[in-house]
Motif scaffolding. Structure first.
Motif, PDB file in Angstrom:
ATOM      1  N   GLY A  36       0.824  -1.204   0.000  1.00  0.00           N
ATOM      2  CA  GLY A  36       0.000   0.000   0.000  1.00  0.00           C
ATOM      3  C   GLY A  36       0.862   1.260   0.000  1.00  0.00           C
ATOM      4  O   GLY A  36       2.067   1.202   0.224  1.00  0.00           O
ATOM      5  N   ILE A  37       0.234   2.385  -0.232  1.00  0.00           N
ATOM      6  CA  ILE A  37       0.958   3.657  -0.300  1.00  0.00           C
ATOM      7  C   ILE A  37       1.502   4.048   1.086  1.00  0.00           C
ATOM      8  O   ILE A  37       0.799   3.930   2.088  1.00  0.00           O
ATOM      9  N   ILE A  38       2.768   4.448   1.134  1.00  0.00           N
ATOM     10  CA  ILE A  38       3.325   4.996   2.372  1.00  0.00           C
ATOM     11  C   ILE A  38       3.444   6.508   2.137  1.00  0.00           C
ATOM     12  O   ILE A  38       4.243   6.945   1.305  1.00  0.00           O
ATOM     13  N   PRO A  39       2.616   7.299   2.837  1.00  0.00           N
ATOM     14  CA  PRO A  39       2.530   8.728   2.529  1.00  0.00           C
ATOM     15  C   PRO A  39       3.887   9.445   2.477  1.00  0.00           C
ATOM     16  O   PRO A  39       4.135  10.236   1.572  1.00  0.00           O
ATOM     17  N   ARG A  40       4.772   9.125   3.406  1.00  0.00           N
ATOM     18  CA  ARG A  40       6.066   9.825   3.426  1.00  0.00           C
ATOM     19  C   ARG A  40       6.895   9.480   2.186  1.00  0.00           C
ATOM     20  O   ARG A  40       7.508  10.339   1.574  1.00  0.00           O
ATOM     21  N   PRO A  77      -9.537  16.221  -3.077  1.00  0.00           N
ATOM     22  CA  PRO A  77      -9.147  15.398  -1.937  1.00  0.00           C
ATOM     23  C   PRO A  77      -7.884  14.593  -2.232  1.00  0.00           C
ATOM     24  O   PRO A  77      -7.585  14.326  -3.386  1.00  0.00           O
ATOM     25  N   GLY A  78      -7.192  14.238  -1.159  1.00  0.00           N
ATOM     26  CA  GLY A  78      -5.983  13.464  -1.341  1.00  0.00           C
ATOM     27  C   GLY A  78      -5.258  13.247  -0.034  1.00  0.00           C
ATOM     28  O   GLY A  78      -5.768  13.578   1.036  1.00  0.00           O
ATOM     29  N   ILE A  79      -4.044  12.696  -0.152  1.00  0.00           N
ATOM     30  CA  ILE A  79      -3.243  12.405   1.035  1.00  0.00           C
ATOM     31  C   ILE A  79      -2.506  13.682   1.441  1.00  0.00           C
ATOM     32  O   ILE A  79      -1.800  14.272   0.619  1.00  0.00           O
ATOM     33  N   PRO A  80      -2.668  14.126   2.692  1.00  0.00           N
ATOM     34  CA  PRO A  80      -2.112  15.423   3.082  1.00  0.00           C
ATOM     35  C   PRO A  80      -0.646  15.653   2.698  1.00  0.00           C
ATOM     36  O   PRO A  80      -0.324  16.693   2.117  1.00  0.00           O
ATOM     37  N   SER A  81       0.234  14.687   2.969  1.00  0.00           N
ATOM     38  CA  SER A  81       1.645  14.938   2.686  1.00  0.00           C
ATOM     39  C   SER A  81       1.899  15.059   1.176  1.00  0.00           C
ATOM     40  O   SER A  81       2.797  15.786   0.744  1.00  0.00           O
TER      41      SER A  81
END
Lengths: 321, 196
Positions: A36-40, A77-81
């Motif tokens: 899965g996606i790792i935001p950092r 919308p999206g992932i904050p980082s």
């Protein structure tokens, strides 16, 4: 007028350039995690590739950074980082050149680019990606969500099933290939609630089938079930809102079977259906630049990213009716 | 004469009787399509009979087979076409009565409610089911709210509040159902008033 748009809501960092409403560049690079996606990690990927993607887009468009009249970025919308990357880069570029910056709603950008390519004036849009599954219709000055997933996005479901079957991310293409070889339909919960759909029960159900049924038959049954649900929900929206065209967009729109189902459904109700080019179905910078162009006269006060940016939060002032 | 063509059915009026036929959808594989049409038709007819037996107004079912239901014709107007806040109270009562006997409509919208002689008739039980689950009842309310919001952009909030207050008066499980309803709101990916 030349607009440069930046997309960075999730896996993709994309840059598009639009000149007087025509797309002249669309470049991107996509972060591909093992699971899965790792935001950092996604954020680091975007910062790493940003300079070269911007450079490539400018070269393709044959313009200089100083020629850009307006900047646009995908505000959510999206992932904050991830959102942060597009925000900081576009803010820096617009401040430096003293040009305006427009914040674009990512879902609306998908819809506008679909209208651009299909020429459909007022379609029902089925927007299907990893995180998003929505049925959007224009009504009284806003793009309104008529149906959506009550839990996870359909792309996310496909990726989760893929992971359980040891298929690398993104699992869509491989699941599609396996499904073509499947022939036995295994019953899977078909969950449609009004125009909403729900996928989490399907995930649980399918995970129990792994080992008992072949991957081909699981993929086949998964696709047939969830795509039928989506097309049924889309048809309900068309009947309900009296609309005569459909577009399918988002990363999952790359699936041929889903498009085929959409086409058959529309034919049977005398409605129009057109596929949009693959390059513009997934996340891309061109859709942000193009929607930024449409919104060029907007006066926006707060340009910070909005993680849960709803489609119906934006007033559509550029449409004539 | 065809009087309506919905997403999944054709509705004809013949000799004063409404015939609702679920038509083959070629985008679905035959197996899945057959199963869905057959089970939805049979559940729909059973649920409508159950409503009538419990004093909830809906068309009277005459008979049904695999894909067709023959029923009484309601000569009235759709609530969506002659919308009024007063009728939302009556709707709140009707939906609570349905939920009290575990009937889930599955597709509550103002166009699935008819008005005849100032009485409300619930129609189109195409996605209906019988279920005791709090989740299903709460989802019914959520579906109605979304439909109100999308179709009655000015009045929806008032309409929904009137609906809820009457629903509370009649429902026997109101606390659990409404609590779950708020959970469903939050579960959706982008709910209102959630800022960055």
């Amino acid at each position: 007028m030349i607009v440069l748009g930046i997309e960075s809501t999730a896996h993709t960092f994309g840059v598009g350039i639009v000149k007087d409403g025509k797309i002249i560049a669309n470049e991107r690079d996509t972060y591909k995690p093992k699971e899965g996606i790792i935001p950092r990690e996604a954020m680091e990927h975007h910062y790493d590739v940003a300079p070269s993607i911007i450079q490539r887009a400018l070269e393709k468009a044959n313009v200089k950074l100083s020629d850009i009249d307006l900047y646009a970025y995908s505000q959510g919308p999206g992932i904050p980082s991830c959102l942060r990357v597009g925000y900081e880069i576009s803010r820096y570029l617009s401040n430096k050149s003293k040009k305006k910056l427009i914040g674009v709603n990512h879902s609306i950008a998908h819809l506008e680019i679909a209208r651009y390519f299909t020429g459909f004036d007022d379609p029902v849009m089925l927007y299907v990606s990893g995180g998003n599954t929505q049925i959007i219709v224009y009504k009284e000055g806003k793009y309104r969500v008529f149906g959506e997933t009550q839990d996870i996005g359909v792309g996310n479901l496909i990726d989760r099933v893929g992971r359980a079957l040891n298929i690398p991310f993104p699992a869509g293409p491989k699941i599609e290939e396996l499904a073509k070889k499947g022939s036995k339909y295994i019953e899977i919960p078909y969950v449609i609630k009004g125009m909403d759909v729900s996928f989490s029960g399907i995930e649980t159900h399918i995970k129990k089938l792994i080992g008992k049924e072949s991957a081909e038959n699981i993929a086949y049954s998964l696709q047939e079930t969830v795509f039928s649900m989506l097309i049924e929900a889309a048809e309900r929206a068309m009947a309900y809102c009296n609309k005569d065209s459909l577009v399918i967009t988002g990363g999952v729109a790359a699936n041929k079977r889903l498009n085929e189902m959409g086409k058959i459904m529309c034919e049977e109700r005398n409605a129009k259906f057109k596929e949009i080019p693959l390059e513009y179905a997934g996340d891309n910078g061109a859709m942000i630049a193009y929607t930024g162009y449409l919104m060029k006269d907007y006066e926006q006060i707060d340009l910070k990213p909005i993680r849960n940016y709803r489609t119906d939060a934006v007033e559509i002032k550029y449409r004539k009716w | 004469m065809i009087i309506a063509k919905g997403a999944e059915a054709v509705i004809r009026l013949e000799n004063g009787i409404v015939i609702k036929e679920r038509i083959r959808k070629n985008y679905r594989i035959e197996e899945l399509d057959y199963k869905l049409r057959k089970s939805r038709t049979s559940i729909e007819a059973k649920v409508m009979k159950l409503c009538r037996e419990n004093g909830i107004l809906c068309p009277n079912v005459i008979d049904y087979n695999d894909f067709e239901i023959r029923m009484e014709y309601i000569d009235g107007k759709k609530l969506s076409d002659s919308f009024s806040l007063d009728l939302m109270k009556e709707l709140g009562k009707t939906v609570a009565k349905m939920h009290n006997i575990n009937i889930i409509h599955g597709d509550l919208t103002t166009s699935n409610v008819m008005i005849k002689d100032n009485k409300l008739y619930i129609i189109d039980f195409g996605l209906a089911k019988i279920s005791k689950k709090i989740e299903d009842k709460a989802t019914d309310i959520f579906t109605l709210k979304e439909a109100l919001k999308a179709n009655h952009t000015e009045l929806w909030e008032k309409a929904f509040n009137i609906f809820i207050s009457e629903y509370k008066n009649v429902s026997i499980e109101k606390d659990k159902i409404l609590e779950r309803y708020y959970d469903i709101e939050k579960r959706r990916r982008y709910y209102e008033n959630s800022n960055y």
